[in-house]
Motif scaffolding. Structure first.
Motif, PDB file in Angstrom:
ATOM      1  N   THR A   1      -3.000 -10.500  13.722  1.00 55.61           N
ATOM      2  CA  THR A   1      -3.972 -10.776  13.052  1.00 55.61           C
ATOM      3  C   THR A   1      -3.823 -10.111  11.428  1.00 55.61           C
ATOM      4  O   THR A   1      -4.777  -9.951  10.661  1.00 55.61           O
ATOM      5  CB  THR A   1      -5.120  -9.793  13.447  1.00 55.61           C
ATOM      6  N   GLU A   2      -2.274  -9.995  11.008  1.00 57.46           N
ATOM      7  CA  GLU A   2      -1.537  -9.726  10.092  1.00 57.46           C
ATOM      8  C   GLU A   2      -1.415 -10.703   9.255  1.00 57.46           C
ATOM      9  O   GLU A   2      -1.263 -12.058   9.322  1.00 57.46           O
ATOM     10  CB  GLU A   2      -0.348  -8.719   9.991  1.00 57.46           C
ATOM     11  N   ASN A   3      -1.393 -10.784   7.889  1.00 61.59           N
ATOM     12  CA  ASN A   3      -2.032 -11.780   7.018  1.00 61.59           C
ATOM     13  C   ASN A   3      -0.499 -11.930   6.305  1.00 61.59           C
ATOM     14  O   ASN A   3      -0.189 -12.787   5.579  1.00 61.59           O
ATOM     15  CB  ASN A   3      -2.647 -11.502   5.317  1.00 61.59           C
ATOM     16  N   GLU A   4       0.375 -11.090   6.191  1.00 61.74           N
ATOM     17  CA  GLU A   4       1.689 -10.583   6.068  1.00 61.74           C
ATOM     18  C   GLU A   4       2.393 -10.447   7.022  1.00 61.74           C
ATOM     19  O   GLU A   4       2.548  -9.711   7.895  1.00 61.74           O
ATOM     20  CB  GLU A   4       1.655 -10.588   4.661  1.00 61.74           C
ATOM     21  N   ALA A   5       4.307 -11.050   6.687  1.00 60.41           N
ATOM     22  CA  ALA A   5       5.622 -10.500   7.751  1.00 60.41           C
ATOM     23  C   ALA A   5       5.725  -8.820   7.655  1.00 60.41           C
ATOM     24  O   ALA A   5       6.935  -8.215   7.995  1.00 60.41           O
ATOM     25  CB  ALA A   5       6.013 -11.737   8.247  1.00 60.41           C
ATOM     26  N   THR A   6       5.586  -8.511   6.171  1.00 60.84           N
ATOM     27  CA  THR A   6       5.980  -6.975   6.229  1.00 60.84           C
ATOM     28  C   THR A   6       6.064  -5.970   6.865  1.00 60.84           C
ATOM     29  O   THR A   6       6.990  -5.685   7.286  1.00 60.84           O
ATOM     30  CB  THR A   6       4.489  -6.173   5.166  1.00 60.84           C
TER      31      THR A   6
ATOM     32  N   HIS B   1      -1.107  -2.730  -2.002  1.00 61.03           N
ATOM     33  CA  HIS B   1      -1.399  -3.162  -0.454  1.00 61.03           C
ATOM     34  C   HIS B   1      -0.254  -4.011   0.341  1.00 61.03           C
ATOM     35  O   HIS B   1       1.143  -4.169   0.091  1.00 61.03           O
ATOM     36  CB  HIS B   1      -2.222  -4.479  -0.951  1.00 61.03           C
ATOM     37  N   VAL B   2      -0.288  -3.918   1.643  1.00 59.66           N
ATOM     38  CA  VAL B   2       0.908  -3.859   2.290  1.00 59.66           C
ATOM     39  C   VAL B   2       1.373  -5.260   2.389  1.00 59.66           C
ATOM     40  O   VAL B   2       2.433  -5.653   2.030  1.00 59.66           O
ATOM     41  CB  VAL B   2       0.394  -4.403   4.048  1.00 59.66           C
ATOM     42  N   SER B   3       0.525  -6.431   1.574  1.00 58.09           N
ATOM     43  CA  SER B   3       0.837  -7.845   1.564  1.00 58.09           C
ATOM     44  C   SER B   3       2.005  -7.598  -0.314  1.00 58.09           C
ATOM     45  O   SER B   3       3.341  -8.295  -0.270  1.00 58.09           O
ATOM     46  CB  SER B   3      -0.373  -8.332   0.923  1.00 58.09           C
ATOM     47  N   ASP B   4       1.769  -6.695  -0.544  1.00 58.03           N
ATOM     48  CA  ASP B   4       2.404  -6.274  -2.099  1.00 58.03           C
ATOM     49  C   ASP B   4       4.454  -6.426  -1.730  1.00 58.03           C
ATOM     50  O   ASP B   4       5.217  -6.304  -2.418  1.00 58.03           O
ATOM     51  CB  ASP B   4       2.488  -5.563  -2.937  1.00 58.03           C
TER      52      ASP B   4
ATOM     53  N   GLY C   1      12.417   0.212  -0.818  1.00 59.67           N
ATOM     54  CA  GLY C   1      11.381   0.430   0.865  1.00 59.67           C
ATOM     55  C   GLY C   1      10.120   0.480   0.578  1.00 59.67           C
ATOM     56  O   GLY C   1       9.689  -0.330  -0.277  1.00 59.67           O
ATOM     57  N   TYR C   2       9.980   0.162   2.423  1.00 60.28           N
ATOM     58  CA  TYR C   2       8.346  -0.034   2.396  1.00 60.28           C
ATOM     59  C   TYR C   2       8.887   0.810   3.976  1.00 60.28           C
ATOM     60  O   TYR C   2       9.478   0.149   4.978  1.00 60.28           O
ATOM     61  CB  TYR C   2       8.064  -1.470   2.973  1.00 60.28           C
ATOM     62  N   SER C   3       7.220   1.410   4.025  1.00 59.04           N
ATOM     63  CA  SER C   3       7.475   2.765   5.492  1.00 59.04           C
ATOM     64  C   SER C   3       5.664   2.436   5.408  1.00 59.04           C
ATOM     65  O   SER C   3       5.382   2.570   4.514  1.00 59.04           O
ATOM     66  CB  SER C   3       8.533   3.936   5.173  1.00 59.04           C
ATOM     67  N   GLY C   4       6.096   4.097   6.762  1.00 57.94           N
ATOM     68  CA  GLY C   4       4.427   3.851   6.781  1.00 57.94           C
ATOM     69  C   GLY C   4       4.367   5.402   5.611  1.00 57.94           C
ATOM     70  O   GLY C   4       2.707   5.396   5.372  1.00 57.94           O
ATOM     71  N   TYR C   5       4.773   6.050   5.281  1.00 56.05           N
ATOM     72  CA  TYR C   5       4.843   7.043   4.112  1.00 56.05           C
ATOM     73  C   TYR C   5       5.452   6.275   2.838  1.00 56.05           C
ATOM     74  O   TYR C   5       7.127   6.153   3.032  1.00 56.05           O
ATOM     75  CB  TYR C   5       5.442   8.509   4.814  1.00 56.05           C
ATOM     76  N   PHE C   6       5.196   7.113   1.827  1.00 58.99           N
ATOM     77  CA  PHE C   6       5.978   6.565   0.740  1.00 58.99           C
ATOM     78  C   PHE C   6       6.382   8.040   0.057  1.00 58.99           C
ATOM     79  O   PHE C   6       5.629   9.302   0.395  1.00 58.99           O
ATOM     80  CB  PHE C   6       5.245   5.946  -0.479  1.00 58.99           C
ATOM     81  N   PRO C   7       7.891   7.962  -1.033  1.00 55.96           N
ATOM     82  CA  PRO C   7       8.242   9.493  -1.386  1.00 55.96           C
ATOM     83  C   PRO C   7       6.873   9.897  -2.016  1.00 55.96           C
ATOM     84  O   PRO C   7       6.067   8.747  -3.109  1.00 55.96           O
ATOM     85  CB  PRO C   7       9.173   9.029  -2.350  1.00 55.96           C
ATOM     86  N   SER C   8       7.246  11.302  -2.736  1.00 59.58           N
ATOM     87  CA  SER C   8       6.109  11.432  -3.534  1.00 59.58           C
ATOM     88  C   SER C   8       6.462  11.034  -5.270  1.00 59.58           C
ATOM     89  O   SER C   8       7.008  10.954  -5.354  1.00 59.58           O
ATOM     90  CB  SER C   8       6.193  13.016  -3.609  1.00 59.58           C
TER      91      SER C   8
END
Length: 580
Positions: free
Chosen positions: A53-58, A468-471, A492-499
């Motif tokens: 159900t995701e709209n993108e492949a991120t 957004h995850v799509s970005d 990068g992309y991850s569940g958390y991002f650096p401050s």
């Protein structure tokens, strides 16, 4: 005499082979159900990633990259495992997302053999679904379900609506470890002894190594099941000692995974805000909608405009069969403690999925759990607790189907199979969308980067325009490319991002290229290589051709859609603030 003596030998061989053949048949059934549940993926195993159900492949791309990184580190004895080559020069970046350690280790040889990345990811996905089915059958077997009912429970365990909903998010699909833990505890309650206890502990350890966040959600249920098992053992000291001792061994064995992640999360102050957790807590109405990819449109499909928590309807047939199975087993007085536990867990799983949406006279049970349970403050999606409730329904349904099959031959067995398959078919959610994926991350520019001598630190522009995850799909594709060129990225992309990363990417989006940002990249982040999308370069050509910027950049490569520059600041350019 020769023939008489051979008969027992042949019977012994058959006796030993039959259980193996049954296990293979069960695994084949689960794998076949996985292929049906992910249709039409079977025709594109090496060339596409399923989105669910995701709209993108991120997210699928991130998970593919995670599998690669584990395979990359294994030959080095996991040296540098937690400091993955994203968000350079930060340390511990692999702990920003689920490491998928168990899946990564199991499939590492495929990376070493040069298998297509999509094929490796898809094999991880199909095996996860198949193992979910096998573990569901194991729990049904522990409760006394017949072989036929076990097969039907296995199929139901593969095609859970929850699995269809999160099919594009590999780290939250595994449930097999928790189900095997429950099966071990059911047997421990009946038999005692160290073997079933070891199975239970090993099962939960596998759950944790496959998915930390789902292990956290399953932990309260596994602990409660341990209490039920000890109740059946009348809390004998020997039983308590066995379960506690083996559990302690399992906990110690997991410390090399638990402690680094905990330290890294504490170092960066990672937590989830109340607003995010509330937004990703289910509402009662979410249990009355199906995943957006479901075949059966009644109840209605979830709406993407109403949040991310819909599509939790468990299925009418499997729910009805589970209710009948629980009632019949209770009336038959067969291990009532476990029937009560399973039925209660279905209800509690649904309530837990409500997260911060559930308030009782101003009290929020989930907020209390967040304060008590270590690690739960890093969990942002309480709605996923619905997985526990859904996973137990096929087990209870198997008890009803077993009794139906014993009713009258051949009518009973035929009806049982028909109802079991219909219950599974009701929850099918295929065909699902696929994202085409290259068979290799090798390209002209990734090959060029890989071949360069020395240590290259790469900044790849443009950065995402939003949060957004799509970005971040473009950055996820860059991480896919990294599986070939292997150079550290400041992106990068991850569940958390650096401050501060969001502010940094916004600055890049609005102000790059500039002398100020090139100085900051070079001096603070160690960037010596800039990879630029040609289309974006054309839009900002005037900035790249300005005298201030040109003195930093040395053209090094031009390929299909990509320009690469060496970043070499002039000796005096970054000594004082630009314009001073």
């Amino acid at each position: 005499m020769r023939y008489d003596s051979a008969a027992p030998l042949g019977a012994t061989v058959v006796t030993k082979i039959l259980p193996l053949l049954r296990r293979l048949a069960l695994f084949g059934t689960c794998l076949g159900a996985s292929l049906v549940a992910t249709w039409p993926l079977v025709g594109s195993l090496a060339s596409a990633l399923p989105l669910g159900t995701e709209n993108e492949a991120t997210v699928p791309l991130l998970n593919t990259w995670s599998l690669w990184w584990t395979a990359d580190r294994l030959p080095h004895g996991l040296t540098g495992f937690w400091t993955a080559p994203i968000f350079h020069p930060l340390e511990g970046t692999f702990a920003f997302s689920e490491p998928l350690f168990l899946q990564g280790v199991a499939l590492s040889p495929l990376w070493w053999l040069g298998a297509p990345p999509a094929a490796i990811y898809n094999l991880a996905l199909l095996l996860t679904l198949a193992l979910n089915g096998l573990a569901t059958a194991a729990l049904a077997q522990a409760l006394g379900a017949t072989r036929q009912a076990q097969f039907l429970a296995a199929i139901g365990g593969v095609v859970l609506p929850y699995s269809a909903k999160v099919l594009g998010v590999l780290p939250v699909l595994p449930l097999f470890g928790a189900l095997w833990a429950l099966a071990g505890l059911v047997r421990f309650g009946k038999e005692g002894g160290w073997r079933p206890a070891a199975v239970a502990v090993a099962g939960f350890a596998a759950q944790f190594l496959a998915t930390q966040q789902m292990a956290l959600l399953c932990l309260p249920f596994v602990l409660a099941a341990g209490g039920v098992a000890l109740f059946e053992q009348r809390f004998r000291l020997r039983a308590i000692a066995i379960l506690a001792g083996i559990g302690a061994v399992g906990a110690v064995a997991l410390l090399p995974m638990i402690l680094p992640v905990s330290r890294i999360h504490e170092k960066y102050g990672f937590t989830r805000s109340e607003e995010i957790v509330r937004a990703l807590s289910a509402r009662p109405a979410d249990f009355a909608t199906r995943p957006s990819t479901a075949r059966v449109p009644f109840p209605p499909l979830e709406s993407s405009t109403e949040g991310d928590t819909g599509g939790l309807f468990p299925g009418a047939l499997v729910s009805g069969l589970a209710l009948v199975g629980a009632i019949l087993a209770w009336r038959a007085r067969e291990r009532r403690a476990w029937i009560a536990f399973l039925a209660g867990s279905v209800v509690v799983g649904g309530l837990l999925a409500l997260g911060l949406q559930l308030e009782i006279a101003g009290w929020q049970p989930f907020e209390t759990l967040r304060r008590i349970v270590p690690g739960l403050r890093t969990l942002r999606s309480p709605f996923r607790a619905a997985a526990v409730a859904q996973a137990l329904l096929p087990v209870l349904a198997a008890l009803a189907l077993a009794r139906l099959a014993a009713w009258k031959r051949p009518t009973g067995p035929v009806l049982a199979v028909a109802l079991g398959l219909l219950a599974a078919a009701e929850n099918l959610a295929s065909p699902g969308p696929l994202s085409p994926t290259p068979s290799t991350a090798k390209s002209d520019w990734t090959e060029w980067l890989r071949a360069q001598p020395g240590r290259l630190i790469v900044a790849q522009v443009p950065f995402p325009e939003g949060l957004h995850v799509s970005d971040y799909e473009r950055d996820a594709w860059r991480m896919f490319a990294q599986t070939w060129h292997r150079r550290p990225l400041i992106n990068g992309y991850s569940g958390y991002f650096p401050s501060g990363y969001g502010m940094f990417q916004a600055d890049i989006d609005t102000s790059f290229p500039s002398e100020r940002l090139l100085c900051m990249m070079s001096l603070n982040l160690g960037v010596n290589t800039l990879v630029v999308d040609k289309s974006w370069f054309e839009v900002r050509r005037s900035g790249f051709e300005s005298p201030e910027v040109r003195q930093f950049l040395i053209p090094a490569f031009s390929g299909d859609g990509i320009l690469i520059f060496r970043v070499n600041p002039p000796p005096t350019a970054c000594l004082a603030p630009p314009g001073a």
